[in-house]
Design a protein around this motif. Structure first.
Motif, PDB file in Angstrom:
ATOM      1  N   ALA A   1     -10.577   6.453   7.341  1.00  0.00           N
ATOM      2  CA  ALA A   1     -11.818   5.697   7.164  1.00  0.00           C
ATOM      3  C   ALA A   1     -12.169   4.917   8.425  1.00  0.00           C
ATOM      4  O   ALA A   1     -13.346   4.811   8.810  1.00  0.00           O
ATOM      5  N   MET A   2     -11.168   4.360   9.096  1.00  0.00           N
ATOM      6  CA  MET A   2     -11.426   3.617  10.328  1.00  0.00           C
ATOM      7  C   MET A   2     -11.962   4.542  11.420  1.00  0.00           C
ATOM      8  O   MET A   2     -12.856   4.166  12.190  1.00  0.00           O
TER       9      MET A   2
ATOM     10  N   GLN B   1      -2.686   5.679   0.636  1.00  0.00           N
ATOM     11  CA  GLN B   1      -3.698   4.651   0.875  1.00  0.00           C
ATOM     12  C   GLN B   1      -3.791   4.294   2.362  1.00  0.00           C
ATOM     13  O   GLN B   1      -4.887   4.135   2.906  1.00  0.00           O
ATOM     14  N   LEU B   2      -2.653   4.170   3.033  1.00  0.00           N
ATOM     15  CA  LEU B   2      -2.661   3.866   4.463  1.00  0.00           C
ATOM     16  C   LEU B   2      -3.275   5.011   5.270  1.00  0.00           C
ATOM     17  O   LEU B   2      -4.032   4.780   6.224  1.00  0.00           O
TER      18      LEU B   2
ATOM     19  N   ILE C   1      -1.786   1.137  12.063  1.00  0.00           N
ATOM     20  CA  ILE C   1      -1.855   1.788  10.747  1.00  0.00           C
ATOM     21  C   ILE C   1      -1.046   3.082  10.747  1.00  0.00           C
ATOM     22  O   ILE C   1      -0.299   3.377   9.804  1.00  0.00           O
TER      23      ILE C   1
ATOM     24  N   LEU D   1      -5.504   7.198   4.207  1.00  0.00           N
ATOM     25  CA  LEU D   1      -6.955   7.194   3.961  1.00  0.00           C
ATOM     26  C   LEU D   1      -7.633   6.053   4.710  1.00  0.00           C
ATOM     27  O   LEU D   1      -8.762   6.204   5.194  1.00  0.00           O
ATOM     28  N   LEU D   2      -6.941   4.910   4.814  1.00  0.00           N
ATOM     29  CA  LEU D   2      -7.492   3.790   5.582  1.00  0.00           C
ATOM     30  C   LEU D   2      -7.619   4.172   7.056  1.00  0.00           C
ATOM     31  O   LEU D   2      -8.613   3.832   7.719  1.00  0.00           O
ATOM     32  N   TRP D   3      -6.641   4.893   7.561  1.00  0.00           N
ATOM     33  CA  TRP D   3      -6.665   5.356   8.950  1.00  0.00           C
ATOM     34  C   TRP D   3      -7.845   6.298   9.181  1.00  0.00           C
ATOM     35  O   TRP D   3      -8.591   6.161  10.155  1.00  0.00           O
TER      36      TRP D   3
ATOM     37  N   GLN E   1       0.834  -1.197   0.000  1.00  0.00           N
ATOM     38  CA  GLN E   1       0.000   0.000   0.000  1.00  0.00           C
ATOM     39  C   GLN E   1       0.874   1.254   0.000  1.00  0.00           C
ATOM     40  O   GLN E   1       1.939   1.284   0.608  1.00  0.00           O
TER      41      GLN E   1
ATOM     42  N   SER F   1      -5.788  -0.817  16.342  1.00  0.00           N
ATOM     43  CA  SER F   1      -5.692  -0.797  14.873  1.00  0.00           C
ATOM     44  C   SER F   1      -5.144   0.533  14.372  1.00  0.00           C
ATOM     45  O   SER F   1      -4.309   0.578  13.463  1.00  0.00           O
TER      46      SER F   1
END
Length: 421
Positions: A182-183, A175-176, A255, A178-180, A171, A251
């Motif tokens: 989003a969580m 991307q990481l 991340i 945005l994942l953070w 990733q 989590s």
């Protein structure tokens, strides 16, 4: 014109497979993919799962590696102008293989289309069907490239650990991040939906956070401070929200740590690439120097022969020059067959010109050696490998398109290689 028409007619009769179908059936166990390029090319990069059977070994190794004569087989070589795959297909038909097709575009088309390739180290970590027939699955390869050094017992937890690390590594930093984010939003929505369902999981100043817009903002705020491990304490979780908060905090830390590591490693990657570039350029410069030294040494040996110097001295110097020559030819061969490595035209043209000159000098020297000269075993082996590698340096053999100047020198090298005996 008749000859060209016949050639086109023969080519049109060869059963082919498209890149799209090959990609779609890449993991189909009923399809065997055969790379007929030299072993060095296969080691540098090949279609994932392909079996290496160089054209010169098809007749001897096919019955051993391809026991089912009715199985579906695909052969490929370098590119459209390479005819090794057609020759291999013809040989397989003579050996009674009835279902063979040709991927005519070859590895060049596969790489240029952005399809994945496999190197010999990557392939060694996967059980190869053809190799399993002979000796079972290969030994595992450690991250440092050492074969068989990993523990014999496999841990399921370790497999999961490696797969997760590989996933994170693939990733990008964005991307990481945005994942953070989003969580954080999803966890905040989870707290708010609990309140909407009547299960208030967040409490502010002793009062449950409501299910209105203000409550949603409070849930997002709590989710954010939890993810950053700040935890101001003005909003606290109760009941089911505690489990969500703990899972979110763990989590988010993992991340966010990966994001920070990405930022730190970016500069390291730049330094590694720069070191690789400098090292690669130094290696190319050393190849040119060594070729010049080999040419000078071969000319000196020829002068010794003309002066009727003792044959012992001639043999020793010729053995040494041939071994150095072989090492540099192997380096150029690997360079030309690398699937993704790019070299400047001027540098490569100079190297190929020096190689062609060295081949000419060596051919002349060998043809003028005294009749009483006895070649040593190291010299015979070096000459055999040298002519084999140089014979693979031709415009129709290598899996890439090169400029006309480079094609000229490649064809000169191959022509000269045929004269060396």
């Amino acid at each position: 014109m008749d000859t060209e028409a016949k050639s086109e007619a023969v080519l049109s009769e060869i059963p082919e497979i498209s890149r799209e179908e090959l990609r779609r059936r890449l993991h189909d166990p009923s399809l065997t993919i055969v790379d007929v390029l030299p072993a060095e090319s296969y080691a540098a990069g090949h279609v994932p799962g392909a079996v290496s059977i160089p054209l010169e070994l098809v007749a001897s190794r096919a019955p051993e590696l391809l026991p089912d004569h009715a199985a579906e087989i695909v052969v490929y070589c370098g590119k459209l102008t390479c005819d090794r795959s057609e020759q291999a297909l013809e040989q397989l038909h003579k050996l009674s293989y009835s279902n063979v097709r040709d991927y005519r575009a070859g590895i060049a088309d596969w790489v240029e289309s952005g399809e994945p390739t496999e190197s010999i180290a990557e392939a060694a970590s996967k059980p190869d069907a053809a190799a399993a027939i002979l000796a079972g699955p290969p030994l595992t390869v450690s991250p440092t490239g050492e074969i068989g050094r990993l523990p014999a017992r496999l841990s399921q937890m370790r497999r999961w650990d490696n797969s997760v690390l590989d996933l994170v590594q693939r990733q990008s930093t964005l991307q990481l991040f945005l994942l953070w984010l989003a969580m954080i939003l999803l966890s905040g929505a989870g707290y708010w939906l609990g309140a909407l369902a009547g299960e208030h999981g967040l409490v502010e100043a002793g009062v449950p956070v409501g299910a209105d817009l203000k409550g949603f903002a409070g849930a997002i705020y709590f989710s954010f401070v939890t993810a950053t491990s700040v935890g101001y304490g003005d909003i606290v979780p109760v009941g089911f929200a505690r489990a969500i908060a703990v899972a979110e905090a763990i989590s988010a830390l993992l991340i966010f740590g990966a994001v920070v590591a990405k930022f730190v490693s970016h500069r390291q990657e730049e330094l590694v690439l720069e070191i690789h570039r400098v090292t690669f350029e130094e290696r190319l410069a050393r190849v040119q120097t060594n070729f010049s030294m080999v040419i000078s040494e071969l000319l000196s040996i020829q002068a010794m022969c003309d002066a009727q110097a003792p044959l012992n001295g001639v043999g020793t110097r010729l053995d040494s020059a041939a071994l150095i020559f072989l090492g540099e030819v192997r380096a150029i061969h690997d360079l030309l067959y690398q699937p993704r490595l790019i070299v400047e035209e001027g540098v490569l043209a100079t190297i190929l010109a020096l190689l062609a000159s060295a081949m000419n000098v060596l051919s002349e020297l060998l043809s003028h050696l005294p009749p009483t000269f006895v070649r040593s075993q190291p010299l015979e082996i070096a000459l055999e490998n040298l002519t084999r590698l140089a014979g693979d340096i031709c415009s129709t053999c290598v899996p890439h398109e090169y400029t006309p100047r480079l094609v000229f020198w490649m064809d000169r090298i191959q022509t000269t290689a045929r004269k060396i005996k």
